[in-house]
Write a protein that holds these residues in place. Structure first.
Motif, PDB file in Angstrom:
ATOM      1  N   GLY A  16       0.798  -1.223   0.000  1.00 38.41           N
ATOM      2  CA  GLY A  16       0.000   0.000   0.000  1.00 38.41           C
ATOM      3  C   GLY A  16       0.830   1.272   0.000  1.00 38.41           C
ATOM      4  N   GLY A  17       2.166   1.130   0.092  1.00 32.01           N
ATOM      5  CA  GLY A  17       3.039   2.301  -0.014  1.00 32.01           C
ATOM      6  C   GLY A  17       2.935   3.242   1.174  1.00 32.01           C
ATOM      7  N   ARG A  18       3.335   4.489   0.942  1.00 30.43           N
ATOM      8  CA  ARG A  18       3.410   5.471   2.030  1.00 30.43           C
ATOM      9  C   ARG A  18       2.032   5.971   2.424  1.00 30.43           C
ATOM     10  NH1 ARG A  18       6.671  10.434   1.327  1.00 30.43           N
ATOM     11  NH2 ARG A  18       6.730  10.399   3.592  1.00 30.43           N
ATOM     12  N   ARG A  19       1.686   5.727   3.657  1.00 33.39           N
ATOM     13  CA  ARG A  19       0.472   6.320   4.209  1.00 33.39           C
ATOM     14  C   ARG A  19       0.556   6.305   5.728  1.00 33.39           C
ATOM     15  NH1 ARG A  19      -4.578   2.499   3.977  1.00 33.39           N
ATOM     16  NH2 ARG A  19      -3.688   0.424   4.097  1.00 33.39           N
ATOM     17  N   TYR A  20      -0.355   7.023   6.357  1.00 37.59           N
ATOM     18  CA  TYR A  20      -0.373   7.083   7.819  1.00 37.59           C
ATOM     19  C   TYR A  20      -1.060   5.837   8.354  1.00 37.59           C
ATOM     20  CZ  TYR A  20       1.225  11.882   7.497  1.00 37.59           C
ATOM     21  OH  TYR A  20       1.977  13.002   7.239  1.00 37.59           O
ATOM     22  N   ARG A  21      -0.258   4.925   8.885  1.00 40.33           N
ATOM     23  CA  ARG A  21      -0.818   3.680   9.405  1.00 40.33           C
ATOM     24  C   ARG A  21      -1.068   3.742  10.900  1.00 40.33           C
ATOM     25  NH1 ARG A  21       2.146   2.424   5.089  1.00 40.33           N
ATOM     26  NH2 ARG A  21       1.167   0.994   3.595  1.00 40.33           N
ATOM     27  N   GLY A  22      -0.188   4.409  11.627  1.00 46.54           N
ATOM     28  CA  GLY A  22      -0.333   4.403  13.073  1.00 46.54           C
ATOM     29  C   GLY A  22      -0.464   2.974  13.580  1.00 46.54           C
ATOM     30  N   HIS A  23      -1.292   2.793  14.617  1.00 44.82           N
ATOM     31  CA  HIS A  23      -1.511   1.420  15.077  1.00 44.82           C
ATOM     32  C   HIS A  23      -2.898   0.905  14.726  1.00 44.82           C
ATOM     33  CE1 HIS A  23      -2.416   3.612  19.085  1.00 44.82           C
ATOM     34  NE2 HIS A  23      -3.575   3.192  18.639  1.00 44.82           N
ATOM     35  N   GLY A  24      -3.613   1.663  13.896  1.00 40.25           N
ATOM     36  CA  GLY A  24      -4.951   1.235  13.500  1.00 40.25           C
ATOM     37  C   GLY A  24      -5.005   0.533  12.153  1.00 40.25           C
ATOM     38  N   VAL A  25      -3.926   0.619  11.384  1.00 36.03           N
ATOM     39  CA  VAL A  25      -3.857  -0.028  10.072  1.00 36.03           C
ATOM     40  C   VAL A  25      -2.700  -1.023  10.110  1.00 36.03           C
ATOM     41  CG1 VAL A  25      -3.522   0.319   7.592  1.00 36.03           C
ATOM     42  CG2 VAL A  25      -4.785   2.019   8.916  1.00 36.03           C
ATOM     43  N   ASP A  26      -3.009  -2.289   9.870  1.00 37.52           N
ATOM     44  CA  ASP A  26      -2.007  -3.345  10.080  1.00 37.52           C
ATOM     45  C   ASP A  26      -1.669  -4.044   8.766  1.00 37.52           C
ATOM     46  OD1 ASP A  26      -0.272  -4.974  11.418  1.00 37.52           O
ATOM     47  OD2 ASP A  26      -1.799  -6.224  12.367  1.00 37.52           O
ATOM     48  N   ASP A  27      -1.076  -3.297   7.821  1.00 40.16           N
ATOM     49  CA  ASP A  27      -0.696  -3.875   6.529  1.00 40.16           C
ATOM     50  C   ASP A  27       0.548  -4.749   6.677  1.00 40.16           C
ATOM     51  OD1 ASP A  27      -2.700  -2.555   5.090  1.00 40.16           O
ATOM     52  OD2 ASP A  27      -1.459  -0.763   4.831  1.00 40.16           O
ATOM     53  N   PRO A  28       0.615  -5.860   5.915  1.00 44.60           N
ATOM     54  CA  PRO A  28       1.828  -6.676   5.918  1.00 44.60           C
ATOM     55  C   PRO A  28       2.922  -6.030   5.080  1.00 44.60           C
ATOM     56  CG  PRO A  28       0.244  -7.585   4.372  1.00 44.60           C
ATOM     57  CD  PRO A  28      -0.436  -6.424   5.045  1.00 44.60           C
ATOM     58  N   LEU A  29       4.143  -6.540   5.220  1.00 44.37           N
ATOM     59  CA  LEU A  29       5.256  -6.067   4.406  1.00 44.37           C
ATOM     60  C   LEU A  29       5.056  -6.439   2.941  1.00 44.37           C
ATOM     61  CD1 LEU A  29       8.325  -7.107   6.602  1.00 44.37           C
ATOM     62  CD2 LEU A  29       7.482  -4.779   6.216  1.00 44.37           C
ATOM     63  N   SER A  30       5.503  -5.549   2.064  1.00 45.96           N
ATOM     64  CA  SER A  30       5.563  -5.863   0.634  1.00 45.96           C
ATOM     65  C   SER A  30       6.844  -6.668   0.378  1.00 45.96           C
ATOM     66  CB  SER A  30       5.607  -4.567  -0.181  1.00 45.96           C
ATOM     67  OG  SER A  30       6.813  -3.854   0.103  1.00 45.96           O
ATOM     68  N   GLU A  31       6.999  -7.181  -0.829  1.00 44.48           N
ATOM     69  CA  GLU A  31       8.250  -7.872  -1.184  1.00 44.48           C
ATOM     70  C   GLU A  31       9.442  -6.940  -1.008  1.00 44.48           C
ATOM     71  OE1 GLU A  31       8.691 -10.074  -4.814  1.00 44.48           O
ATOM     72  OE2 GLU A  31       6.607 -10.744  -4.733  1.00 44.48           O
ATOM     73  N   LYS A  32       9.261  -5.700  -1.431  1.00 45.98           N
ATOM     74  CA  LYS A  32      10.328  -4.708  -1.267  1.00 45.98           C
ATOM     75  C   LYS A  32      10.648  -4.521   0.219  1.00 45.98           C
ATOM     76  CE  LYS A  32      11.463   0.159  -2.146  1.00 45.98           C
ATOM     77  NZ  LYS A  32      10.964   1.445  -2.700  1.00 45.98           N
ATOM     78  N   GLY A  33       9.611  -4.484   1.055  1.00 45.92           N
ATOM     79  CA  GLY A  33       9.798  -4.307   2.487  1.00 45.92           C
ATOM     80  C   GLY A  33      10.597  -5.436   3.110  1.00 45.92           C
ATOM     81  N   TRP A  34      10.300  -6.669   2.698  1.00 45.98           N
ATOM     82  CA  TRP A  34      11.071  -7.813   3.196  1.00 45.98           C
ATOM     83  C   TRP A  34      12.547  -7.688   2.800  1.00 45.98           C
ATOM     84  CZ3 TRP A  34      10.065 -11.470   6.662  1.00 45.98           C
ATOM     85  CH2 TRP A  34       8.731 -11.746   6.982  1.00 45.98           C
ATOM     86  N   SER A  35      12.778  -7.331   1.534  1.00 45.82           N
ATOM     87  CA  SER A  35      14.175  -7.249   1.073  1.00 45.82           C
ATOM     88  C   SER A  35      14.909  -6.106   1.767  1.00 45.82           C
ATOM     89  CB  SER A  35      14.248  -7.120  -0.453  1.00 45.82           C
ATOM     90  OG  SER A  35      13.722  -5.894  -0.876  1.00 45.82           O
ATOM     91  N   GLN A  36      14.219  -4.990   2.061  1.00 46.15           N
ATOM     92  CA  GLN A  36      14.847  -3.885   2.792  1.00 46.15           C
ATOM     93  C   GLN A  36      15.349  -4.357   4.159  1.00 46.15           C
ATOM     94  OE1 GLN A  36      11.450  -1.239   2.669  1.00 46.15           O
ATOM     95  NE2 GLN A  36      12.488   0.199   1.279  1.00 46.15           N
ATOM     96  N   MET A  37      14.555  -5.178   4.813  1.00 44.91           N
ATOM     97  CA  MET A  37      14.913  -5.615   6.162  1.00 44.91           C
ATOM     98  C   MET A  37      16.038  -6.643   6.153  1.00 44.91           C
ATOM     99  SD  MET A  37      11.337  -5.462   8.204  1.00 44.91           S
ATOM    100  CE  MET A  37      12.146  -5.091   9.759  1.00 44.91           C
ATOM    101  N   TRP A  38      15.953  -7.617   5.250  1.00 47.26           N
ATOM    102  CA  TRP A  38      17.033  -8.611   5.180  1.00 47.26           C
ATOM    103  C   TRP A  38      18.357  -7.951   4.795  1.00 47.26           C
ATOM    104  CZ3 TRP A  38      16.360 -12.564   7.923  1.00 47.26           C
ATOM    105  CH2 TRP A  38      15.169 -13.288   7.955  1.00 47.26           C
ATOM    106  N   ARG A  39      18.271  -6.970   3.892  1.00 46.18           N
ATOM    107  CA  ARG A  39      19.491  -6.275   3.470  1.00 46.18           C
ATOM    108  C   ARG A  39      20.087  -5.484   4.640  1.00 46.18           C
ATOM    109  NH1 ARG A  39      17.407  -4.479  -0.949  1.00 46.18           N
ATOM    110  NH2 ARG A  39      16.949  -2.384  -0.257  1.00 46.18           N
ATOM    111  N   ALA A  40      19.214  -4.895   5.465  1.00 49.39           N
ATOM    112  CA  ALA A  40      19.686  -4.066   6.589  1.00 49.39           C
ATOM    113  C   ALA A  40      20.407  -4.887   7.649  1.00 49.39           C
ATOM    114  CB  ALA A  40      18.512  -3.326   7.217  1.00 49.39           C
ATOM    115  N   VAL A  41      19.926  -6.101   7.918  1.00 47.67           N
ATOM    116  CA  VAL A  41      20.578  -6.897   8.978  1.00 47.67           C
ATOM    117  C   VAL A  41      21.757  -7.706   8.443  1.00 47.67           C
ATOM    118  CG1 VAL A  41      18.526  -7.026  10.427  1.00 47.67           C
ATOM    119  CG2 VAL A  41      18.972  -8.865   8.794  1.00 47.67           C
ATOM    120  N   GLY A  42      21.791  -7.951   7.128  1.00 48.33           N
ATOM    121  CA  GLY A  42      22.893  -8.716   6.549  1.00 48.33           C
ATOM    122  C   GLY A  42      23.028 -10.075   7.219  1.00 48.33           C
TER     123      GLY A  42
END
Length: 199
Positions: A16-42
């Motif tokens: 869903g891209g950039r939006r105000y989620r706060g704690h009321g909107v519980d979207d899962p990670l996108s494929e890009k989001g997963w890769s961002q996290m794995w890349r960050a922790v190495g």
């Protein structure tokens, strides 16, 4: 001297891209989001404990990482994102353009010009910091990872720097960005902001 090392990672980009989620909107990670996290922790895997927000954009990665390296994962409800009230679910453009005056007031004074129904910022900072202090006490002299949100990380950085809450939104927190705070006998030091880790 006993040191406690805290790594914080912001969740990657959700569906869903950039939006105000706060704690009321519980979207899962996108494929890009997963890769961002794995890349960050190495290949980094030296944590003794992983603590995660209950929202799935954080929790799913925390459990996947914990399973990969056999690290215990616990959920801390107080690490959920700040509540954005009426802005929850709106895109950044819908707020910036459609609610321009409200948005400008918020940027100038996010403590007193909250979106309607939003969680008070001081309450949020206190909520997050109480969970953080409990984690530091429980895992003293350990190296832990907290998987959380931009707001949570801003609140903890501001507390570390003894900066007022009014400046929270002047701290940029990237998707998958890692922040490191080292706690020593003489206080806390911010060592890394929006970084990546290596083993």
């Amino acid at each position: 001297m006993t040191e406690t090392l805290i790594d914080l990672i912001r969740h990657g980009e959700p569906i869903g891209g950039r939006r105000y989620r706060g704690h009321g909107v519980d979207d899962p990670l996108s494929e890009k989001g997963w890769s961002q996290m794995w890349r960050a922790v190495g290949d980094c895997n030296q944590w003794q404990q992983i603590i995660t927000s209950p929202l799935q954009r954080c929790q799913a990665f925390a459990y996947a990482l914990g399973e990969r390296y056999d690290i215990n994962v616990s959920v801390e409800p107080r690490f959920k994102e700040v509540g954005f009230g009426e802005w929850e679910g709106l895109s950044h453009d819908e707020v910036k353009i459609g609610r321009m005056l409200e948005y400008q007031a918020f940027l100038q004074n996010p403590v007193n010009a909250r979106p309607l129904g939003a969680e008070p910022l001081d309450d949020f900072v206190q909520r997050v910091y109480s969970a953080y202090e409990a984690a530091i006490e429980r895992y003293s002299s350990h190296h832990i990872l907290i998987v959380a949100h931009a707001g949570v990380m801003r609140a903890l950085i501001a507390k570390t720097l003894q900066a007022p809450a009014i400046g929270l939104y002047r701290i940029k927190i990237s998707n998958g960005g890692v922040t490191r705070i080292r706690h020593t006998g003489v206080g806390a030091v911010l060592e890394l902001l929006n970084g990546k880790l290596s083993a």
